[in-house]
Design a protein around this motif. Structure first.
Motif, PDB file in Angstrom:
ATOM      1  N   GLN A 161      -7.154   3.821  -0.069  1.00  0.00           N
ATOM      2  CA  GLN A 161      -6.341   2.943   0.796  1.00  0.00           C
ATOM      3  C   GLN A 161      -5.155   3.700   1.377  1.00  0.00           C
ATOM      4  OE1 GLN A 161      -5.491  -0.320  -1.828  1.00  0.00           O
ATOM      5  NE2 GLN A 161      -7.099  -1.610  -0.923  1.00  0.00           N
ATOM      6  N   ILE A 162      -4.554   4.522   0.524  1.00  0.00           N
ATOM      7  CA  ILE A 162      -3.383   5.271   1.000  1.00  0.00           C
ATOM      8  C   ILE A 162      -3.791   6.302   2.046  1.00  0.00           C
ATOM      9  CG2 ILE A 162      -1.590   6.915   0.268  1.00  0.00           C
ATOM     10  CD1 ILE A 162      -1.636   5.224  -2.416  1.00  0.00           C
ATOM     11  N   MET A 204      -4.313   4.645   5.162  1.00  0.00           N
ATOM     12  CA  MET A 204      -3.027   4.292   5.779  1.00  0.00           C
ATOM     13  C   MET A 204      -2.451   5.505   6.526  1.00  0.00           C
ATOM     14  SD  MET A 204       0.040   2.292   4.012  1.00  0.00           S
ATOM     15  CE  MET A 204       1.313   1.524   4.953  1.00  0.00           C
ATOM     16  N   TYR A 205      -2.527   6.690   5.877  1.00  0.00           N
ATOM     17  CA  TYR A 205      -2.047   7.910   6.543  1.00  0.00           C
ATOM     18  C   TYR A 205      -2.814   8.117   7.846  1.00  0.00           C
ATOM     19  CZ  TYR A 205       0.332   9.637   2.302  1.00  0.00           C
ATOM     20  OH  TYR A 205       1.163   9.808   1.241  1.00  0.00           O
ATOM     21  N   ARG A 244       9.115  11.299   1.209  1.00  0.00           N
ATOM     22  CA  ARG A 244       8.054  10.323   1.512  1.00  0.00           C
ATOM     23  C   ARG A 244       7.900  10.109   3.023  1.00  0.00           C
ATOM     24  NH1 ARG A 244       6.779   6.033  -2.699  1.00  0.00           N
ATOM     25  NH2 ARG A 244       7.259   4.558  -1.055  1.00  0.00           N
ATOM     26  N   LEU A 260       8.891   1.493   6.358  1.00  0.00           N
ATOM     27  CA  LEU A 260       8.177   1.426   5.078  1.00  0.00           C
ATOM     28  C   LEU A 260       9.040   1.968   3.928  1.00  0.00           C
ATOM     29  CD1 LEU A 260       4.599   2.492   6.210  1.00  0.00           C
ATOM     30  CD2 LEU A 260       5.262   0.262   5.321  1.00  0.00           C
ATOM     31  N   GLN A 299      -7.111   2.846  -4.731  1.00  0.00           N
ATOM     32  CA  GLN A 299      -5.742   2.952  -4.193  1.00  0.00           C
ATOM     33  C   GLN A 299      -5.573   4.228  -3.381  1.00  0.00           C
ATOM     34  OE1 GLN A 299      -2.745   2.503  -7.192  1.00  0.00           O
ATOM     35  NE2 GLN A 299      -3.333   0.401  -7.622  1.00  0.00           N
ATOM     36  N   THR A 331       0.846  -1.209   0.000  1.00  0.00           N
ATOM     37  CA  THR A 331       0.000   0.000   0.000  1.00  0.00           C
ATOM     38  C   THR A 331       0.877   1.253   0.000  1.00  0.00           C
ATOM     39  OG1 THR A 331      -1.549  -1.245   1.350  1.00  0.00           O
ATOM     40  CG2 THR A 331      -1.958   1.106   1.182  1.00  0.00           C
ATOM     41  N   TRP A 332       1.901   1.234   0.850  1.00  0.00           N
ATOM     42  CA  TRP A 332       2.797   2.396   0.952  1.00  0.00           C
ATOM     43  C   TRP A 332       3.473   2.673  -0.393  1.00  0.00           C
ATOM     44  CZ3 TRP A 332       3.322   6.287   4.104  1.00  0.00           C
ATOM     45  CH2 TRP A 332       4.486   7.048   4.098  1.00  0.00           C
ATOM     46  N   ASN A 333       3.861   1.614  -1.065  1.00  0.00           N
ATOM     47  CA  ASN A 333       4.574   1.804  -2.335  1.00  0.00           C
ATOM     48  C   ASN A 333       3.648   2.196  -3.476  1.00  0.00           C
ATOM     49  OD1 ASN A 333       7.068   1.383  -1.269  1.00  0.00           O
ATOM     50  ND2 ASN A 333       7.038  -0.830  -1.619  1.00  0.00           N
ATOM     51  N   ARG A 334       2.323   2.087  -3.236  1.00  0.00           N
ATOM     52  CA  ARG A 334       1.379   2.479  -4.288  1.00  0.00           C
ATOM     53  C   ARG A 334       1.161   3.995  -4.307  1.00  0.00           C
ATOM     54  NH1 ARG A 334      -2.724  -1.286  -2.599  1.00  0.00           N
ATOM     55  NH2 ARG A 334      -1.905  -3.283  -3.241  1.00  0.00           N
ATOM     56  N   GLN A 335       1.784   4.722  -3.405  1.00  0.00           N
ATOM     57  CA  GLN A 335       1.611   6.178  -3.396  1.00  0.00           C
ATOM     58  C   GLN A 335       2.017   6.725  -4.744  1.00  0.00           C
ATOM     59  OE1 GLN A 335       2.842   8.208   0.534  1.00  0.00           O
ATOM     60  NE2 GLN A 335       4.275   6.583   0.188  1.00  0.00           N
ATOM     61  N   LYS A 336       1.369   7.831  -5.104  1.00  0.00           N
ATOM     62  CA  LYS A 336       1.733   8.407  -6.405  1.00  0.00           C
ATOM     63  C   LYS A 336       3.210   8.803  -6.374  1.00  0.00           C
ATOM     64  CE  LYS A 336      -0.452  12.581  -4.925  1.00  0.00           C
ATOM     65  NZ  LYS A 336      -1.732  13.065  -4.697  1.00  0.00           N
TER      66      LYS A 336
END
Lengths: 183, 163
Positions: free
Chosen positions: B102-103, B106-107, B20, B125, B99, A9-14
């Protein structure tokens, strides 16, 4: 764990948006540094001038006007120097402490700051106001009625604005300290 | 090596990861994350002479970044708790929207962690080696591993809506 749900999920960030280039960072850092030097130089000159002025007038023609002026400038300068010392110290801790120690330091830092906010700042503010009131009879005597009224009103308004700014920053810092203590 | 070249090399190596990391702290607020990222490297440049090679350069850079994110008084507007309703995935939503939700979720879950746990998981991560994370945060490697597995479990529960 590299392919678990969290990492995926974390790596799917834009994608990371374009960031400033290193030259821009260097330029900004140099600008910040020169601003700091200018501020320190201005403060040092103010303190020096204040010292010379007080020493000269204390033996010559010390009166309520010079007293008021010295009180106003010195309380303001003292408070600004205190702010600089606090900022400088915080910056040196940011670069040298690990995260846990930095968090502990921040708690101490904001506890000290709340003492400064609740004790030193009101004292400085009171001295500043007292200094200002020492000047008023001289302004009344020397200036036109209109200009005197203008100084009086603008003085009160600016004191009020400064008080609001101080209260606002005290509230912000206490809120942050509470957050640090909670988490 | 010329100091500007050396800085450029450090910047190019760590800029994205630091961004990030800050993004996680800022709950996805890009502007705030960019500001913190820039502030990190401004400090790296200004204090490059005080860097003592007691730790690696990566530890030093991450340490500054995490401290800056932690020490900022401001709260981003988006930092406020995200309304659960906005996190519902619309069954008609496309893959990209799903997506995105989901992100954001997650935040939101990361934001509920304590400051220390937040730093641990964000560095993990970003696939930063555990030894570097331990040194950056000032915790023992063994403690870090135990805490990491606990944080992962609770974060996963939060993301999948398990109570």
């Amino acid at each position: 764990m590299k392919n678990d749900k969290l990492t995926q999920t974390w790596n799917r960030q834009k994608n990371v948006p374009p960031l400033a280039n290193p030259d821009h960072i260097i330029k900004k850092a140099k600008k910040q540094r020169s601003k700091q030097f200018i501020a320190i130089a201005a403060m040092s000159i103010t303190v020096l001038t204040l010292l010379i002025y007080s020493i000269y007038y204390s033996s010559n023609q010390w009166n309520n006007f010079t007293l008021g002026l010295v009180l106003m400038i010195s309380s303001l300068t003292f408070r600004i120097i205190l702010e600089f010392v606090s900022l400088y110290r915080k910056e040196s801790q940011v670069i040298s402490l690990d995260n846990l120690s930095f968090k502990k330091y921040l708690k101490r830092h904001y506890k000290i700051r709340s003492k400064v906010n609740y004790i030193i700042t009101p004292i400085c503010f009171a001295i500043y106001i007292f200094g200002f009131t020492r000047l008023l009879p001289y302004f009344e005597q020397e200036l036109s009625k209109g200009f005197y009224t203008y100084i009086l009103i603008s003085g009160i308004v600016s004191l009020f604005v400064i008080a609001i700014i101080i209260v606002n920053s005290i509230l912000k810092e206490s809120h942050f300290l509470n957050q640090l203590n909670r988490k | 090596m010329n100091i500007e070249k050396e800085f450029t090399q450090i910047y190019n190596t760590y800029a994205h990861k630091v961004f990030r990391l800050c993004l996680g702290y800022a709950s996805g607020d890009e502007d705030l994350a960019k500001e913190w990222q820039q502030e990190t490297f401004i400090k790296v440049w200004k204090h490059r002479n005080s860097f003592q090679a007691k730790s690696s350069i990566s530890t030093w850079v991450y340490r500054i970044a995490v401290n800056i994110c932690l020490g900022d008084l401001r709260k981003s507007k988006k930092h406020a708790q995200i309304n659960e309703n906005t996190l519902e995935i619309d069954s008609m939503g496309n893959e990209k929207e799903i997506q995105e939700v989901q992100i954001r979720k997650m935040y939101n879950c990361i934001d509920q962690l304590t400051q220390n746990n937040k730093a641990i998981i964000l560095l993990e991560l970003e696939e930063i080696p555990q030894a570097t994370i331990a040194e950056t945060l000032g915790v023992a490697h063994g403690t870090l591993r135990t805490r990491l597995s606990r944080i992962r479990k609770s974060l996963l529960k939060c993301i999948t809506n398990e109570k």
